[in-house]
Scaffold this motif. Structure first.
Motif, PDB file in Angstrom:
ATOM      1  N   LEU A 112       0.838  -1.197   0.000  1.00  0.00           N
ATOM      2  CA  LEU A 112       0.000   0.000   0.000  1.00  0.00           C
ATOM      3  C   LEU A 112       0.873   1.247   0.000  1.00  0.00           C
ATOM      4  CD1 LEU A 112      -2.620  -1.060   2.708  1.00  0.00           C
ATOM      5  CD2 LEU A 112      -2.738  -1.393   0.228  1.00  0.00           C
ATOM      6  N   MET A 113       0.322   2.329  -0.535  1.00  0.00           N
ATOM      7  CA  MET A 113       1.007   3.618  -0.483  1.00  0.00           C
ATOM      8  C   MET A 113       0.827   4.194   0.919  1.00  0.00           C
ATOM      9  SD  MET A 113      -0.148   5.260  -4.154  1.00  0.00           S
ATOM     10  CE  MET A 113      -1.893   5.227  -3.697  1.00  0.00           C
ATOM     11  N   PRO A 114       1.917   4.363   1.689  1.00  0.00           N
ATOM     12  CA  PRO A 114       1.769   4.764   3.094  1.00  0.00           C
ATOM     13  C   PRO A 114       1.197   6.163   3.272  1.00  0.00           C
ATOM     14  CG  PRO A 114       4.086   4.751   2.446  1.00  0.00           C
ATOM     15  CD  PRO A 114       3.328   4.113   1.329  1.00  0.00           C
ATOM     16  N   TRP A 115       1.350   7.026   2.277  1.00  0.00           N
ATOM     17  CA  TRP A 115       0.871   8.403   2.372  1.00  0.00           C
ATOM     18  C   TRP A 115      -0.593   8.548   1.949  1.00  0.00           C
ATOM     19  CZ3 TRP A 115       4.350   6.529  -1.179  1.00  0.00           C
ATOM     20  CH2 TRP A 115       3.895   6.455  -2.504  1.00  0.00           C
ATOM     21  N   ASP A 120      -7.970   5.954  -1.154  1.00  0.00           N
ATOM     22  CA  ASP A 120      -7.083   6.296  -2.265  1.00  0.00           C
ATOM     23  C   ASP A 120      -6.236   5.111  -2.712  1.00  0.00           C
ATOM     24  OD1 ASP A 120      -7.835   8.963  -2.741  1.00  0.00           O
ATOM     25  OD2 ASP A 120      -6.625   9.673  -1.062  1.00  0.00           O
ATOM     26  N   ASN A 121      -5.886   4.221  -1.793  1.00  0.00           N
ATOM     27  CA  ASN A 121      -5.171   3.009  -2.189  1.00  0.00           C
ATOM     28  C   ASN A 121      -6.059   2.124  -3.053  1.00  0.00           C
ATOM     29  OD1 ASN A 121      -2.305   2.334  -1.155  1.00  0.00           O
ATOM     30  ND2 ASN A 121      -3.235   3.391   0.601  1.00  0.00           N
ATOM     31  N   ALA A 122      -7.329   2.022  -2.697  1.00  0.00           N
ATOM     32  CA  ALA A 122      -8.251   1.227  -3.512  1.00  0.00           C
ATOM     33  C   ALA A 122      -8.512   1.897  -4.863  1.00  0.00           C
ATOM     34  CB  ALA A 122      -9.564   1.021  -2.761  1.00  0.00           C
ATOM     35  N   TYR A 123      -8.447   3.205  -4.901  1.00  0.00           N
ATOM     36  CA  TYR A 123      -8.702   3.963  -6.126  1.00  0.00           C
ATOM     37  C   TYR A 123      -7.556   3.855  -7.132  1.00  0.00           C
ATOM     38  CZ  TYR A 123      -9.366   8.214  -9.017  1.00  0.00           C
ATOM     39  OH  TYR A 123      -9.493   9.113 -10.048  1.00  0.00           O
ATOM     40  N   LEU A 124      -6.350   3.522  -6.675  1.00  0.00           N
ATOM     41  CA  LEU A 124      -5.154   3.612  -7.513  1.00  0.00           C
ATOM     42  C   LEU A 124      -5.289   2.962  -8.894  1.00  0.00           C
ATOM     43  CD1 LEU A 124      -2.204   4.441  -7.914  1.00  0.00           C
ATOM     44  CD2 LEU A 124      -1.537   2.315  -6.757  1.00  0.00           C
ATOM     45  N   PRO A 125      -5.702   1.692  -9.020  1.00  0.00           N
ATOM     46  CA  PRO A 125      -5.754   1.093 -10.362  1.00  0.00           C
ATOM     47  C   PRO A 125      -6.751   1.787 -11.282  1.00  0.00           C
ATOM     48  CG  PRO A 125      -6.755  -0.374  -8.752  1.00  0.00           C
ATOM     49  CD  PRO A 125      -6.075   0.713  -7.982  1.00  0.00           C
ATOM     50  N   LEU A 126      -7.850   2.290 -10.713  1.00  0.00           N
ATOM     51  CA  LEU A 126      -8.815   3.021 -11.539  1.00  0.00           C
ATOM     52  C   LEU A 126      -8.257   4.380 -11.946  1.00  0.00           C
ATOM     53  CD1 LEU A 126     -12.104   2.179  -9.616  1.00  0.00           C
ATOM     54  CD2 LEU A 126     -11.264   1.165 -11.740  1.00  0.00           C
ATOM     55  N   SER A 169      -5.603  -4.449   0.119  1.00  0.00           N
ATOM     56  CA  SER A 169      -4.985  -4.932  -1.115  1.00  0.00           C
ATOM     57  C   SER A 169      -5.987  -5.719  -1.959  1.00  0.00           C
ATOM     58  CB  SER A 169      -3.768  -5.799  -0.774  1.00  0.00           C
ATOM     59  OG  SER A 169      -3.099  -6.228  -1.938  1.00  0.00           O
ATOM     60  N   ILE A 170      -6.819  -6.532  -1.304  1.00  0.00           N
ATOM     61  CA  ILE A 170      -7.843  -7.287  -2.026  1.00  0.00           C
ATOM     62  C   ILE A 170      -8.898  -6.338  -2.599  1.00  0.00           C
ATOM     63  CG2 ILE A 170      -9.695  -8.986  -1.758  1.00  0.00           C
ATOM     64  CD1 ILE A 170      -7.885 -10.369   0.344  1.00  0.00           C
ATOM     65  N   ALA A 171      -9.257  -5.306  -1.831  1.00  0.00           N
ATOM     66  CA  ALA A 171     -10.216  -4.315  -2.338  1.00  0.00           C
ATOM     67  C   ALA A 171      -9.672  -3.627  -3.585  1.00  0.00           C
ATOM     68  CB  ALA A 171     -10.524  -3.286  -1.251  1.00  0.00           C
ATOM     69  N   ARG A 172      -8.388  -3.352  -3.585  1.00  0.00           N
ATOM     70  CA  ARG A 172      -7.766  -2.719  -4.755  1.00  0.00           C
ATOM     71  C   ARG A 172      -7.879  -3.614  -5.980  1.00  0.00           C
ATOM     72  NH1 ARG A 172      -1.882  -0.901  -3.456  1.00  0.00           N
ATOM     73  NH2 ARG A 172      -1.575  -3.155  -3.506  1.00  0.00           N
ATOM     74  N   ALA A 173      -7.825  -4.923  -5.778  1.00  0.00           N
ATOM     75  CA  ALA A 173      -8.048  -5.844  -6.889  1.00  0.00           C
ATOM     76  C   ALA A 173      -9.520  -5.889  -7.272  1.00  0.00           C
ATOM     77  CB  ALA A 173      -7.555  -7.242  -6.508  1.00  0.00           C
TER      78      ALA A 173
END
Length: 247
Positions: A112-115, A120-126, A169-173
Motif C-alpha cells: 500500500l502507499m503509506p501516504w 485512495d489506495n483502492a482507487y489507484l488502479p482506476l 490490497s484485495i479491495a484494490r483488486a
C-alpha cells in the motif's frame, strides 16, 4: 493500530465443504481458461526455475499451487500475468488472451502507499486507467464494503492491522472487476486466526464474483480448505509432482 476483529463480524465457516457447497459440482465440466504447456524458465542469472511444467486452469477454478520454497510457484504466477516470459514452452489462452484489467495480482505484502488513505489506495488502479473519482466512488464503496473496510476508508496504512492491510490490497483488486485473481502467499505473514478469517472471506468473494483464482501457498491445510484443485510442485527446478481434485 486497529483491531482486526473489529472489521470481521462474520462468523467463521464450519468447514471448507460448507463454504464451497454449490460451487464445485459443475467446475469439472467448465471450459479450460489457460493452459501451461511444457514451460521452462531460466533466468538471466542462470537460475533454472521451472522445468517442463504443464497444467490447466479451468474457468471458475480455485487452484492452489503448493510446494516448498524454490519450486517456482511465484514464477508460474508471473508467467500467467505476463510479468515475465517463458524460456520455452507456451501459454495458451482459450478464447483469446485476457484484456487489460482482466487479471488482478495480490502479492504477499500488501504494497500500500503509506501516504494515501484506504480509499485512495483502492482507487489507484482506476486512477491509472483515467477513471474519475466520481465514477470510481461506487466501485470503491462496494469493494471496501465487501472486505469490511468501508468505515476505515479515511484511515492510513499505519493505522491498520496486518489483516486489514491485506483486505485493502484485495479491495484494490476488486475495483477492477477482474476475471482472474492471482494471489502469491497473501496471508503468509499473518497470525493463524486472522489468516483463517481471511480464508473464509476469500471463499465468499470467490463465490460472489465467480472468479478464477490461482493461489500460491506453502500450507497444505490452506490449499485443501480453499481449493477445488491443487497442483503440487517439487523444487530445483520446479516441476509438477501431482495434481489433486479436492472433493
Amino acid at each position: 493500530m486497529t483491531s482486526e476483529a473489529a472489521v470481521s463480524p462474520k462468523p467463521m465457516a464450519a468447514s471448507a465443504n460448507h463454504m464451497k457447497s454449490g460451487t464445485k459440482a459443475d467446475l469439472a465440466a467448465r471450459a479450460p481458461l489457460v493452459t501451461l504447456r511444457n514451460i521452462d524458465k531460466t533466468f538471466a542469472n542462470g537460475t533454472h526455475a521451472l522445468d517442463n511444467v504443464s497444467f490447466e486452469v479451468r474457468q471458475g477454478d480455485f487452484l492452489s499451487l503448493v510446494g516448498p520454497s524454490g519450486c517456482g510457484k511465484s514464477t508460474a504466477l508471473r508467467l500467467i500475468s505476463k510479468l515475465t516470459a517463458p524460456t520455452s514452452g507456451r501459454i495458451d489462452w482459450h478464447g483469446g488472451a485476457p484484456a487489460a484489467g482482466d487479471i488482478a495480482f495480490v502479492f504477499q505484502e500488501a504494497t500500500l502507499m503509506p501516504w494515501a488513505t484506504v480509499w485512495d489506495n483502492a482507487y489507484l488502479p482506476l486512477k491509472l486507467k483515467g477513471v474519475s473519482k466520481g465514477e470510481a466512488a461506487p466501485l470503491i464503496e462496494e469493494a471496501l464494503t465487501r472486505v469490511n473496510l468501508l468505515k476505515f476508508a479515511n484511515s492510513y496504512p499505519r493505522e491498520l492491522s496486518g489483516g486489514m492491510k491485506m483486505r485493502c490490497s484485495i479491495a484494490r483488486a476488486l475495483v477492477m472487476r477482474p476475471k482472474i485473481l492471482l494471489m502469491d502467499e497473501p496471508f503468509a505473514a499473518l497470525d493463524e486466526i486472522t489468516r483463517f478469517r481471511l480464508n473464509n472471506d476469500l471463499l465468499e468473494l470467490w463465490q460472489t464474483y465467480d472468479w478464477t483464482v490461482i493461489f500460491v501457498t506453502h500450507s497444505v491445510f490452506e490449499s485443501v480448505f480453499l481449493s477445488n484443485r491443487i497442483v503440487v510442485m517439487s523444487p530445483n527446478p520446479g516441476r509438477v509432482f501431482k495434481e489433486i481434485d479436492v472433493s
